[in-house]
Design a protein around this motif. Structure first.
Motif, PDB file in Angstrom:
ATOM      1  N   LEU A  22     -17.525  20.303 -30.978  1.00 22.45           N
ATOM      2  CA  LEU A  22     -16.725  19.791 -32.090  1.00 22.45           C
ATOM      3  C   LEU A  22     -15.286  20.288 -32.025  1.00 22.45           C
ATOM      4  N   THR A  26     -12.479  17.444 -31.383  1.00 25.13           N
ATOM      5  CA  THR A  26     -11.599  17.148 -32.515  1.00 25.13           C
ATOM      6  C   THR A  26     -10.172  17.616 -32.243  1.00 25.13           C
ATOM      7  N   THR A  28      -8.652  17.717 -29.318  1.00 26.95           N
ATOM      8  CA  THR A  28      -8.024  16.730 -28.445  1.00 26.95           C
ATOM      9  C   THR A  28      -7.784  15.418 -29.188  1.00 26.95           C
ATOM     10  N   ALA A  29      -8.666  15.060 -30.106  1.00 25.75           N
ATOM     11  CA  ALA A  29      -8.470  13.828 -30.879  1.00 25.75           C
ATOM     12  C   ALA A  29      -7.265  13.946 -31.799  1.00 25.75           C
ATOM     13  N   ILE A  30      -7.062  15.119 -32.378  1.00 20.80           N
ATOM     14  CA  ILE A  30      -5.898  15.315 -33.253  1.00 20.80           C
ATOM     15  C   ILE A  30      -4.608  15.152 -32.464  1.00 20.80           C
ATOM     16  N   ALA A  33      -4.468  11.390 -30.617  1.00 21.15           N
ATOM     17  CA  ALA A  33      -4.849  10.217 -31.422  1.00 21.15           C
ATOM     18  C   ALA A  33      -4.008   8.979 -31.116  1.00 21.15           C
ATOM     19  N   GLU A 111      -4.569   7.025 -40.705  1.00 19.48           N
ATOM     20  CA  GLU A 111      -4.308   8.223 -39.911  1.00 19.48           C
ATOM     21  C   GLU A 111      -4.435   9.511 -40.703  1.00 19.48           C
ATOM     22  N   THR A 114      -8.132  10.195 -41.214  1.00 16.51           N
ATOM     23  CA  THR A 114      -8.755  10.466 -39.922  1.00 16.51           C
ATOM     24  C   THR A 114      -8.420  11.877 -39.461  1.00 16.51           C
ATOM     25  N   ARG A 115      -7.166  12.239 -39.572  1.00 20.44           N
ATOM     26  CA  ARG A 115      -6.780  13.600 -39.157  1.00 20.44           C
ATOM     27  C   ARG A 115      -7.416  14.665 -40.047  1.00 20.44           C
ATOM     28  N   TYR A 118     -10.840  15.077 -38.812  1.00 19.36           N
ATOM     29  CA  TYR A 118     -10.835  15.839 -37.569  1.00 19.36           C
ATOM     30  C   TYR A 118     -10.676  17.331 -37.844  1.00 19.36           C
ATOM     31  N   PHE A 121     -13.987  18.651 -39.173  1.00 15.50           N
ATOM     32  CA  PHE A 121     -14.971  18.826 -38.107  1.00 15.50           C
ATOM     33  C   PHE A 121     -14.593  19.968 -37.173  1.00 15.50           C
ATOM     34  N   ALA A 122     -13.312  20.186 -36.954  1.00 12.35           N
ATOM     35  CA  ALA A 122     -12.882  21.320 -36.131  1.00 12.35           C
ATOM     36  C   ALA A 122     -13.241  22.639 -36.802  1.00 12.35           C
TER      37      ALA A 122
END
Length: 155
Positions: A22, A26, A28-30, A33, A111, A114-115, A118, A121-122
């Motif tokens: 997680l 997360t 890397t997704a942040i 994105a 966004e 979503t952030r 993230y 979850f992080a």
């Protein structure tokens, strides 16, 4: 090993995997994105790719659900909930791939939310990483094997 010790050990094992997973995904997704969402529409047209992603996601979720039926304590609840969410997501991607892409499109345009998700979850991942990898305190020392107690020193 008692049931509570077994459940705690199983929770720690799953937390060792789910926590870093997680955190890494997360984070890397942040930071990535914009690049990820920019290319997401390219993959939405391939139903086979969505089905394969859903199949592996479903498998991962079902493994957690099957091998972690524990719901006592914050870490155990987070591991179990993560397993169920993953299984449901995998099922949805496999059976309803168009809905998965429409959900992704909604997430692309939200966004801020979503952030925030993230980051949540992080944080969950950091907590599970700590639970999984921190040394266990107050663990009783292992007892010697029954035959070792009767042996005298050789010299």
């Amino acid at each position: 090993m008692s049931v509570s010790e077994q459940s705690a050990a199983r929770t720690r094992m799953f937390a060792r995997v789910i926590g870093p997973f997680l955190v890494i995904l997360t984070a890397t997704a942040i930071f990535r994105a914009p690049q990820v969402w920019e290319r997401a529409s390219d993959y939405g047209t391939d139903p086979l790719l969505l089905w394969v992603a859903g199949a592996f996601t479903l498998l991962a979720g079902l493994i957690v659900v099957a091998f972690h039926p524990y719901w006592r304590g914050a870490a155990a609840i987070l591991v179990s909930v993560t397993g169920w969410i993953t299984a449901i997501k995998g099922f949805a991607l496999s059976v309803f791939p168009d809905a998965g892409m429409s959900t992704a499109n909604i997430a692309m345009h939200a966004e801020g939310w979503t952030r925030a998700a993230y980051v949540l979850f992080a944080l969950i991942g950091l907590y599970l990483t700590y639970v999984g990898w921190a040394p266990v305190r107050n663990r009783p020392a292992p007892l010697p094997a029954s035959g070792d107690r009767d042996l005298r020193p050789a010299a």
